[in-house]
Design a protein around this motif. Sequence first.
Motif, PDB file in Angstrom:
ATOM      1  N   UNK A  12     -16.349  -2.485  -4.522  1.00  0.00           N
ATOM      2  CA  UNK A  12     -16.269  -1.136  -5.102  1.00  0.00           C
ATOM      3  C   UNK A  12     -16.353  -0.123  -3.980  1.00  0.00           C
ATOM      4  N   UNK A  13     -15.918   1.117  -4.233  1.00  0.00           N
ATOM      5  CA  UNK A  13     -16.042   2.142  -3.187  1.00  0.00           C
ATOM      6  C   UNK A  13     -17.499   2.304  -2.747  1.00  0.00           C
ATOM      7  N   UNK A  14     -17.678   2.583  -1.480  1.00  0.00           N
ATOM      8  CA  UNK A  14     -19.020   2.704  -0.911  1.00  0.00           C
ATOM      9  C   UNK A  14     -19.415   4.177  -0.803  1.00  0.00           C
ATOM     10  N   UNK A 235     -12.250   7.850   6.460  1.00  0.00           N
ATOM     11  CA  UNK A 235     -13.394   8.051   5.562  1.00  0.00           C
ATOM     12  C   UNK A 235     -13.603   9.547   5.316  1.00  0.00           C
ATOM     13  N   UNK A 236     -13.519   9.961   4.043  1.00  0.00           N
ATOM     14  CA  UNK A 236     -13.700  11.390   3.756  1.00  0.00           C
ATOM     15  C   UNK A 236     -15.162  11.802   3.825  1.00  0.00           C
ATOM     16  N   UNK A 237     -15.424  12.944   4.459  1.00  0.00           N
ATOM     17  CA  UNK A 237     -16.795  13.460   4.563  1.00  0.00           C
ATOM     18  C   UNK A 237     -16.979  14.641   3.620  1.00  0.00           C
ATOM     19  N   UNK A 238     -18.024  14.591   2.811  1.00  0.00           N
ATOM     20  CA  UNK A 238     -18.289  15.680   1.856  1.00  0.00           C
ATOM     21  C   UNK A 238     -19.643  16.330   2.114  1.00  0.00           C
ATOM     22  N   UNK A 239     -19.638  17.633   1.959  1.00  0.00           N
ATOM     23  CA  UNK A 239     -20.917  18.358   1.964  1.00  0.00           C
ATOM     24  C   UNK A 239     -21.025  19.072   0.627  1.00  0.00           C
ATOM     25  N   UNK A 287     -11.835  12.844  -7.615  1.00  0.00           N
ATOM     26  CA  UNK A 287     -10.474  12.950  -7.062  1.00  0.00           C
ATOM     27  C   UNK A 287     -10.269  11.943  -5.932  1.00  0.00           C
ATOM     28  N   UNK A 288     -11.291  11.792  -5.093  1.00  0.00           N
ATOM     29  CA  UNK A 288     -11.177  10.866  -3.955  1.00  0.00           C
ATOM     30  C   UNK A 288     -11.117   9.418  -4.435  1.00  0.00           C
ATOM     31  N   UNK A 289     -11.950   9.084  -5.424  1.00  0.00           N
ATOM     32  CA  UNK A 289     -11.931   7.711  -5.940  1.00  0.00           C
ATOM     33  C   UNK A 289     -10.589   7.423  -6.609  1.00  0.00           C
ATOM     34  N   UNK A 290     -10.053   8.400  -7.320  1.00  0.00           N
ATOM     35  CA  UNK A 290      -8.731   8.221  -7.940  1.00  0.00           C
ATOM     36  C   UNK A 290      -7.653   8.005  -6.880  1.00  0.00           C
ATOM     37  N   UNK A 291      -7.828   8.642  -5.734  1.00  0.00           N
ATOM     38  CA  UNK A 291      -6.864   8.482  -4.636  1.00  0.00           C
ATOM     39  C   UNK A 291      -7.024   7.114  -3.967  1.00  0.00           C
ATOM     40  N   UNK A 292      -8.166   6.458  -4.196  1.00  0.00           N
ATOM     41  CA  UNK A 292      -8.369   5.109  -3.667  1.00  0.00           C
ATOM     42  C   UNK A 292      -9.077   5.043  -2.325  1.00  0.00           C
ATOM     43  N   UNK A 293      -9.979   6.003  -2.057  1.00  0.00           N
ATOM     44  CA  UNK A 293     -10.682   5.962  -0.768  1.00  0.00           C
ATOM     45  C   UNK A 293     -11.624   4.754  -0.707  1.00  0.00           C
ATOM     46  N   UNK A 294     -11.853   4.215   0.494  1.00  0.00           N
ATOM     47  CA  UNK A 294     -12.756   3.059   0.616  1.00  0.00           C
ATOM     48  C   UNK A 294     -14.222   3.466   0.531  1.00  0.00           C
ATOM     49  N   UNK A 295     -14.496   4.696   0.923  1.00  0.00           N
ATOM     50  CA  UNK A 295     -15.877   5.171   1.056  1.00  0.00           C
ATOM     51  C   UNK A 295     -15.906   6.681   0.890  1.00  0.00           C
TER      52      UNK A 295
END
Length: 315
Positions: A12-14, A235-239, A287-295
Amino acid sequence: MKVTEHIEKAKNPLFSYEIVPPPRGRTVKDVVDIVKELVPYSPPWIDVTSHSSGAFYHEKPDGTIERRIYKKRPGTIGICGIIQNRFKIDTVAHILCNGFTQEETEDALIELNYLGVENVLALRGDGVNYNKKISNGRRINNYASNLVTQVDNLNKGQYVNEEVTGADALNFCIGVAGYPEKHFEAPNLKQDIRFLKQKVELGAEYIATQMFFETSHYINFVKHCRSVGIECPIIPGLKILKSVRQLQMLPKNFYINFPEELVEEVMANPEHVKEIGFNWACRQVEELLNFGVPTVHFYIMNDVSTVTKVVKRFM
Ligand code: FAD
């Protein structure tokens, strides 16, 4: 374990995290408390930022001004050691060009290796108001790409001092920084991504992005990277926005933009900024999970409880 192995093995996404060492003069307790709060969320790894020395000006009792050079936030290696060995959580130590000679970086990498740290994020470092004098034949790295080469050389058993022969190879997984809205010094995104590709070709195995509040910036950035042949994980970084003041401070410090919709919502309801920030972060994660990011990687600073509240929604 390496960041890339975590990503490869994940079903699963991390959700991963970045923390900052305490300011000089404070104990490590606050940072340890943050890690304790993260433990129930099984972080695959935690990044620990690094900070070079700066010049600080102190007024003395006689009214004269004294210039002192020191690191405001020392302790990256020690904190990595605590997280890695006491909490058994993998760490990513940030390492910098600015403020460190190649020899000092090599010493830091040796210590990290002894502590069991297997990941580094190779960065140029933010501009400092103090340029360290380089003497006695010591060398520096100018760009993160030079730092990537230095770590990659150590991974092949090549030390800065060529007289070290028959040396053991180290085995670091190397990450580098990427900027969905481009690095502030780059003339355009295309040129910035050209240098990003160079970092990957020299040995970087993954890219961690600067924070962004408009998910489409990240998606377009990934598409652009893929179109020029960058294939490693990005890896996308969010604040998470938590104060009205950050609407000015984050663009000033990190050269990012806020979407109109978010700004208007906060300006209309400033007293609800925390709730708006939380909802916006949840929307971005979705949105990121829908795009399929690994983490999804969270910049924590001091606000761990809002981050874990968001993560809880998606675990
Ligand atoms: P580089 O990759 O060296 O790029 C810097 C600039 O030079 C870019 O504009 C690039 O396009 C250009 N460039 C690259 N190579 C060349 C070349 N060969 N010739 C000409 N131009 C070139 N800062 C800290 O001090 N400590 C931290 O812990 C830290 N953590 C970070 C974590 C993340 C995920 C990110 C995104 C940033 C972090 N930073 C940190 C900030 C970072 O150090 C700054 O943004 C810095 O200004 C650039 O670092 P870089 O590694 O991207 O530099």
